[in-house]
Design an enzyme around this catalytic site. Structure first.
Site, PDB file in Angstrom:
ATOM      1  N   LYS A 109       4.562  -1.381  15.861  1.00 34.36           N
ATOM      2  CA  LYS A 109       4.907   0.035  15.723  1.00 34.36           C
ATOM      3  C   LYS A 109       3.672   0.880  15.418  1.00 34.36           C
ATOM      4  CE  LYS A 109       6.958   3.274  12.534  1.00 34.36           C
ATOM      5  NZ  LYS A 109       7.444   3.491  11.174  1.00 34.36           N
ATOM      6  N   ASN A 110       2.887   0.464  14.432  1.00 35.40           N
ATOM      7  CA  ASN A 110       1.775   1.301  13.977  1.00 35.40           C
ATOM      8  C   ASN A 110       0.676   1.429  15.024  1.00 35.40           C
ATOM      9  OD1 ASN A 110       3.059   1.815  11.567  1.00 35.40           O
ATOM     10  ND2 ASN A 110       2.010   0.196  10.448  1.00 35.40           N
ATOM     11  N   ARG A 118       6.607  10.977  11.188  1.00 40.45           N
ATOM     12  CA  ARG A 118       5.289  10.916  10.564  1.00 40.45           C
ATOM     13  C   ARG A 118       4.182  10.749  11.605  1.00 40.45           C
ATOM     14  NH1 ARG A 118       2.541  12.155   5.885  1.00 40.45           N
ATOM     15  NH2 ARG A 118       0.574  11.047   5.938  1.00 40.45           N
ATOM     16  N   ASP A 152       8.870   7.889   5.895  1.00 39.20           N
ATOM     17  CA  ASP A 152       9.402   7.225   4.717  1.00 39.20           C
ATOM     18  C   ASP A 152       9.186   8.047   3.458  1.00 39.20           C
ATOM     19  OD1 ASP A 152      10.340   4.948   5.964  1.00 39.20           O
ATOM     20  OD2 ASP A 152       8.398   3.945   5.881  1.00 39.20           O
ATOM     21  N   ASP A 183       2.511  -2.658   3.580  1.00 38.21           N
ATOM     22  CA  ASP A 183       3.811  -2.726   4.243  1.00 38.21           C
ATOM     23  C   ASP A 183       4.536  -4.048   4.011  1.00 38.21           C
ATOM     24  OD1 ASP A 183       3.657  -0.179   5.229  1.00 38.21           O
ATOM     25  OD2 ASP A 183       2.964  -0.750   7.213  1.00 38.21           O
ATOM     26  N   MET A 241      -1.140   1.645  -3.351  1.00 35.08           N
ATOM     27  CA  MET A 241      -1.376   2.727  -2.401  1.00 35.08           C
ATOM     28  C   MET A 241      -0.244   3.754  -2.313  1.00 35.08           C
ATOM     29  SD  MET A 241      -3.284   0.414   0.520  1.00 35.08           S
ATOM     30  CE  MET A 241      -3.711   1.772   1.599  1.00 35.08           C
TER      31      MET A 241
END
Length: 436
Positions: free
Chosen positions: A22-23, A97, A121, A321, A343
């Site tokens: 996804k990223n 996002r 998120d 993540d 983070m």
């Protein structure tokens, strides 16, 4: 609103193939805006966030042709740049996002880029400063409308290469700056750049399109601007977060699972961290084999015998993540572990749901939790819960699959944002999960 109904306590068995990352896909899709030529991208995951971005690109005027499962052909040869100032775009861009990463390519190619405050998120404050400070360094003028939270950057005379030290190694910030700099005049150096595999993939794709980027894989990138970019074909890596999720699922449910085609060389610390949890991983070619762990798994300690601490960090550190996955897996380990989420300040707030299921967790503050493992002596109990974000959602799903009884997970759209057809794929390896 959909729900998952899950009967837990069933051991699973079989093979599962991770989806495209996804990223990475969010970055790669935005990069198609940098050229008027055709770009073919393969292994795109079929998930909500990616599909929203594809729709947004289409509304911007990008021609999109689906060539097969996960394979799309894009051509941005007639961009409707005025769409950026419409109310429809403000609503659409604010729902995702990843939409922030259209700004760099549009600024580089068309001299302006706008974006509403992006959604995503609810895991705490997520700064955009790195993105816009980078654009300003390249010569863009910045403006912000506080009334409707609308950001804009403009450079009608083009961008100029510059040297910059990023205030944080932001992955999306680095990606946005790199995509802006590839068409800038002169040379840009970006120090403290993110160097995740997905950012490396973006740089490799841009170089294939004719960009001149060196230092790929390090935290110092040098970008020599070019006049234009051409088309290319690119394949998205498997999703390392999903791979970690399947490892955690196998251990937590004491199941024998093989994760196929994982791109081992791009997993970084992930195998090592799961081994610290006592989980056995076997490399078989480019696959990961996880045995059933019928005797459980024992947490390692630090070299001096003190309690194990697992913390996140920018790459090549452990990805934030996967900390939610590690936390839920630790609830059935033998031993104790401190989870330190550095983070993001709200990602541990889902632990109350695990405590309701019988997990022994002490939340120290918004960033730290101590998990005291049950060693499978006390099974988690089924409950009804709601998914607050993508990663907490998959963690709760893993907990439900290991729990005694039938659990209900609400707000599963959060899980669908990041995981492709997860219920179908889990049923294929023996899970009893129903979508309603």
């Amino acid at each position: 609103m959909g729900i998952f109904k899950i009967e837990g306590g069933i051991r699973l068995k079989g093979e599962i193939t991770p989806q495209g990352a996804k990223n990475e896909a969010l970055q790669i899709l935005c990069a198609v805006l940098l050229t008027s030529e055709q770009v073919l991208i393969n292994n795109i995951p079929d998930i909500i966030d990616i599909n929203k971005l594809i729709v947004l690109l289409g509304n911007l005027g990008v021609k999109i042709e689906k060539k097969g499962p996960g394979s799309y052909l894009f051509q941005a040869d007639n961009i409707a740049i005025d769409y950026l100032e419409t109310e429809a775009f403000k609503k659409e861009g604010g729902a995702l996002r990843g939409s922030i990463m259209i700004v760099g390519p549009l600024l580089a190619r068309f001299g302006k880029g706008y974006i509403p405050k992006p959604g995503g998120d609810k895991i705490g404050r997520r700064r955009l400063d790195t993105h816009f400070e980078g654009f300003i360094n390249l010569g863009a003028k910045f403006r912000y409308n506080r009334e409707d939270h609308f950001y804009g950057v403009e450079a009608p005379d083009g961008l100029q290469g510059a040297s910059m030290l990023l205030d944080e190694a932001s992955v999306t910030g680095t990606a946005n700056i790199v995509m802006a700099a590839v068409l800038a005049k002169g040379t840009t150096t970006v120090y403290n750049a993110a160097c995740e595999p997905y950012l490396q993939q973006l740089c490799k794709m841009l170089n294939a399109m004719g960009a001149n980027i060196t230092g790929v894989g390090s935290n110092l990138l040098t970008i020599t601007g070019v006049a234009s970019l051409g088309g290319c074909e690119h394949r998205v890596l498997p999703d390392m977060i999903e791979i970690g999720s399947w490892i955690g699922l196998a251990a937590m449910t004491q199941s024998e699972i093989t994760v196929k085609n994982v791109s081992w060389d791009n997993l970084g610390q992930i195998p090592n961290v799961f081994r610290k949890l006592g989980i056995t991983l076997e490399r078989r070619g480019d696959d990961i084999y996880i045995p059933s762990h019928q005797d459980g798994y024992k947490l390692k300690t630090d070299i001096d015998g003190s309690i194990l601490t697992i913390a996140d960090a920018p790459w090549p550190g452990f990805t934030p993540d996967l900390l939610s996955i590690v936390l839920v897996v630790a609830t059935q380990a033998q031993g104790d572990v401190l989870i330190h989420q550095k983070m993001f300040e709200s990602r541990l707030f889902f632990v109350d749901k695990l405590i309701d299921m019988g997990a022994k967790i002490m939340l120290c503050d918004p960033h730290r939790a101590v998990v005291m493992g049950h060693d499978f002596q006390s099974q988690l109990k089924a409950t009804t819960m709601s998914s607050p974000d993508i990663r907490a959602g998959i963690s709760l799903l893993i907990a439900a699959l290991s729990a005694k009884g039938t659990s209900i997970i609400q707000n599963i759209e959060q899980i669908d944002r990041g995981y492709e057809r997860i219920d179908e794929r889990l049923r294929a390896i023996g899970a009893n999960i129903i979508r309603e």
